[in-house]
Write a protein that holds these residues in place. Structure first.
Motif, PDB file in Angstrom:
ATOM      1  N   LEU A  26     -43.503 -12.378   6.044  1.00  0.00           N
ATOM      2  CA  LEU A  26     -44.725 -11.170   5.992  1.00  0.00           C
ATOM      3  C   LEU A  26     -44.300  -9.777   5.815  1.00  0.00           C
ATOM      4  CD1 LEU A  26     -47.204 -12.431   8.655  1.00  0.00           C
ATOM      5  CD2 LEU A  26     -46.730 -13.345   6.662  1.00  0.00           C
ATOM      6  N   GLY A  27     -43.174  -9.721   6.162  1.00  0.00           N
ATOM      7  CA  GLY A  27     -42.208  -8.123   6.147  1.00  0.00           C
ATOM      8  C   GLY A  27     -42.139  -8.016   4.720  1.00  0.00           C
ATOM      9  N   PRO A 183     -39.098 -22.243  -4.124  1.00  0.00           N
ATOM     10  CA  PRO A 183     -39.174 -22.059  -5.664  1.00  0.00           C
ATOM     11  C   PRO A 183     -40.802 -21.768  -6.250  1.00  0.00           C
ATOM     12  CG  PRO A 183     -37.908 -23.888  -5.314  1.00  0.00           C
ATOM     13  CD  PRO A 183     -38.449 -23.466  -3.849  1.00  0.00           C
ATOM     14  N   LEU A 184     -41.830 -22.593  -5.177  1.00  0.00           N
ATOM     15  CA  LEU A 184     -43.239 -22.326  -5.710  1.00  0.00           C
ATOM     16  C   LEU A 184     -43.559 -20.926  -5.278  1.00  0.00           C
ATOM     17  CD1 LEU A 184     -45.045 -25.564  -4.396  1.00  0.00           C
ATOM     18  CD2 LEU A 184     -44.955 -24.698  -6.595  1.00  0.00           C
ATOM     19  N   LEU A 185     -43.007 -20.202  -4.093  1.00  0.00           N
ATOM     20  CA  LEU A 185     -43.353 -19.060  -3.694  1.00  0.00           C
ATOM     21  C   LEU A 185     -42.870 -18.096  -4.643  1.00  0.00           C
ATOM     22  CD1 LEU A 185     -44.152 -16.627  -1.701  1.00  0.00           C
ATOM     23  CD2 LEU A 185     -42.056 -17.275  -0.708  1.00  0.00           C
ATOM     24  N   ALA A 186     -41.739 -18.303  -5.458  1.00  0.00           N
ATOM     25  CA  ALA A 186     -41.192 -17.272  -6.681  1.00  0.00           C
ATOM     26  C   ALA A 186     -42.051 -17.492  -7.648  1.00  0.00           C
ATOM     27  CB  ALA A 186     -39.790 -17.849  -6.799  1.00  0.00           C
ATOM     28  N   LEU A 326     -51.957 -17.830  -0.653  1.00  0.00           N
ATOM     29  CA  LEU A 326     -50.915 -18.873  -0.694  1.00  0.00           C
ATOM     30  C   LEU A 326     -49.595 -18.508  -0.725  1.00  0.00           C
ATOM     31  CD1 LEU A 326     -51.379 -21.891  -0.938  1.00  0.00           C
ATOM     32  CD2 LEU A 326     -50.778 -21.699  -3.332  1.00  0.00           C
ATOM     33  N   CYS A 327     -49.399 -17.325  -1.142  1.00  0.00           N
ATOM     34  CA  CYS A 327     -48.080 -16.725  -1.186  1.00  0.00           C
ATOM     35  C   CYS A 327     -47.544 -16.222   0.369  1.00  0.00           C
ATOM     36  CB  CYS A 327     -48.132 -15.622  -1.996  1.00  0.00           C
ATOM     37  SG  CYS A 327     -46.411 -14.503  -2.179  1.00  0.00           S
ATOM     38  N   PHE A 330     -47.060 -19.594   2.250  1.00  0.00           N
ATOM     39  CA  PHE A 330     -45.630 -20.333   2.261  1.00  0.00           C
ATOM     40  C   PHE A 330     -44.606 -19.399   2.777  1.00  0.00           C
ATOM     41  CE2 PHE A 330     -47.197 -22.677  -2.172  1.00  0.00           C
ATOM     42  CZ  PHE A 330     -47.555 -23.211  -1.185  1.00  0.00           C
ATOM     43  N   ALA A 331     -44.709 -18.045   2.632  1.00  0.00           N
ATOM     44  CA  ALA A 331     -43.624 -17.262   3.294  1.00  0.00           C
ATOM     45  C   ALA A 331     -43.779 -17.402   4.819  1.00  0.00           C
ATOM     46  CB  ALA A 331     -43.638 -15.896   2.888  1.00  0.00           C
ATOM     47  N   GLY A 332     -45.058 -17.324   5.331  1.00  0.00           N
ATOM     48  CA  GLY A 332     -45.095 -17.639   6.900  1.00  0.00           C
ATOM     49  C   GLY A 332     -44.506 -18.869   7.437  1.00  0.00           C
TER      50      GLY A 332
END
Length: 492
Positions: A26-27, A183-186, A326-327, A330-332
């Protein structure tokens, strides 16, 4: 993790994705853009890059070298260095665990907004909707007895996801999930940024990054902000890198991997900021709201400002909105499993509890604590936890690690470990940074954090902080005093 069979990553790619997943959280998405904007814009990149090399990469290398050399959990590593240091390990792990208990709740809020974003159900006043409909927030202490159903449901869902991943084998769980999600996040970040650049007024936003305020470089607070962002963003001091590195096979290029992870994390931060600022620039042009009133950090940006933006974006918001949330999801998730892995590893290794049972116990206790943050006054308590644990406890933990590995342990052994299988060597300069420069920087950050936390504390905040202080002293001592079931635990 039971001590009978040591797990290893089945590929360097799995390790890299897990490490990037632990760092990108989240940061990166909602904290960095605000820190960048409020600390000189483009000129902030100078202290940020200095901090990345001086603090970020230097400390990550320490954690890589220690984890790779010992191939043990944090608790057993510190016990191996000195029996008196085991409580320090449980102190660090408890901080990480407590941070996770509220971090999960925030990711739960995001899950709610992911669902809401398909219909923009937050309505025309996202600010009131977030406070009244989602959080059902109140300042009254009686709000502790009012559990918000939608929040506790979302929080349980995130804990369940974390448990489902953690209970599995290292490569089937964390490895497989991070190799998919990162990879999905990117791809999502790239898609959002490219779309944002096409919006009317985008240049009014991203120009903020490329318009430096050089006078800010003379401000020590800007430099401290850069150091703080690196600590927060790379999850320094949380034993994540140490734990993941302990699963690495021999002949791994540690320095090379550390550089890739650090640069990937910072690259995503900066690139994502271009998209965030472009979208806020669009909002400024279309609504007339000044840019400085839109730029905020944390939940205000994600759950108030961006829903306002999506309300003015038209039909495109039904695609960009869900992708944005969604981003964050995934990061969380990748950060949560990284935070919990070190806790589970230390418990499993000392008490010889199999991975599934440890993950179940840790996630169950974590969920029970998280219930506090799902109440009417939960968001207020969450803010106190966040300020105290990040500004006071975590920075103190990083300082302790610098002292332990820089002064108590034989530091030259770490240099030898890092230089064994790498194309980039470290030496006396790195040693000087860890032993002298880094502790001084952390002390300044810590003093600033303690002052900020104490100065803004009211009676409720002070009470919570006193309770947390007692917990952080008593619980680590109890865990250290408990006899290990694993008899190899005491083999130094």
């Amino acid at each position: 993790m039971t001590g009978t069979k040591k797990q290893q990553w089945n590929s360097n790619f799995a390790f890299m994705m897990a490490m990037i997943g632990s760092a990108v959280g989240l940061g990166n998405i909602w904290r960095f853009p605000y820190i960048l904007y409020s600390n000189g814009g483009g000129s902030f990149m100078i202290p940020y890059i200095v901090s990345l090399f001086l603090l970020g990469i230097s400390f990550v290398l320490v954690e890589y070298a220690v984890g790779y050399k010992f191939k043990r959990s944090l608790a057993r590593i510190l016990f191996s260095i000195s029996k008196k240091l085991e409580p320090v390990a449980w102190f660090i792990l408890l901080i990480v665990f407590l941070i996770t208990t509220y971090y999960v709740c925030v990711v739960g809020w995001d899950l709610i907004y992911l669902i809401l974003s398909f219909t923009k159900a937050w309505g025309t006043n996202p600010d009131l909707f977030f406070a009244n409909n989602v959080l059902q927030a109140t300042d009254s202490i009686s709000g502790i007895f009012n559990i918000v159903p939608i929040v506790i449901g979302a929080t349980f869902a995130i804990w369940f996801m974390a448990w489902f991943i953690l209970k599995r084998d290292l490569n089937d769980g964390i490895g497989r999930v991070t190799k998919t999600l990162i990879p999905l996040l990117a791809l999502i970040v790239v898609g959002i940024v490219l779309f944002s650049l096409t919006l009317p007024g985008a240049s009014a936003g991203y120009s903020q990054i490329f318009t430096p305020d050089w006078s800010a470089l003379a401000n020590t607070d800007v430099w401290l902000a850069a150091f703080g962002q690196i600590v927060f963003s790379l999850s320094l001091g949380m034993a994540i890198a140490m734990t993941y590195a302990s699963y690495l096979p021999e002949e791994t290029k540690l320095v090379d991997n550390a550089l890739i992870v650090a640069f990937s994390n910072s690259g995503i931060e900066v690139f994502n900021s271009i998209g965030i600022f472009s979208i806020l620039g669009f909002m400024t042009v279309t609504s007339g709201i000044p840019f400085n009133e839109l730029v905020t950090e944390g939940t205000g940006l994600a759950f108030v400002v961006f829903p306002q933006v999506f309300n003015t974006m038209g039909s495109a918001a039904y695609i960009i909105g869900p992708l944005f949330f969604l981003c964050i999801l995934f990061a969380g998730i990748t950060s949560i499993i990284a935070l919990l892995e070190g806790v589970c590893y230390s418990i499993s290794e000392k008490f010889l509890i199999e991975r599934k049972k440890t993950a179940t116990a840790v996630c169950l206790v974590g969920f029970l604590i998280s219930i506090i943050f799902t109440t009417g006054i939960g968001s207020t308590i969450l803010g106190v936890f966040d300020a105290y644990l990040n500004n006071f406890a975590l920075l103190f933990a990083v300082l302790l690690e610098c002292i332990i590995f820089g002064w108590i342990y034989k530091f030259d052994d770490l240099i030898e470990t890092l230089n064994k299988n790498t194309t980039i060597k470290v030496g006396k300069l790195w040693k000087t940074v860890i032993k002298y420069i880094l502790p001084v920087c952390i002390v300044f950050l810590w003093i600033q954090g303690v002052w900020t936390t104490v100065k803004s504390a009211d009676s409720l905040s002070a009470t919570i902080m006193i309770i947390l202080t007692v917990v952080l002293i008593v619980v680590p001592i109890i865990f250290a005093k408990l006899p290990a079931i694993n008899k190899d635990y005491y083999n130094v």
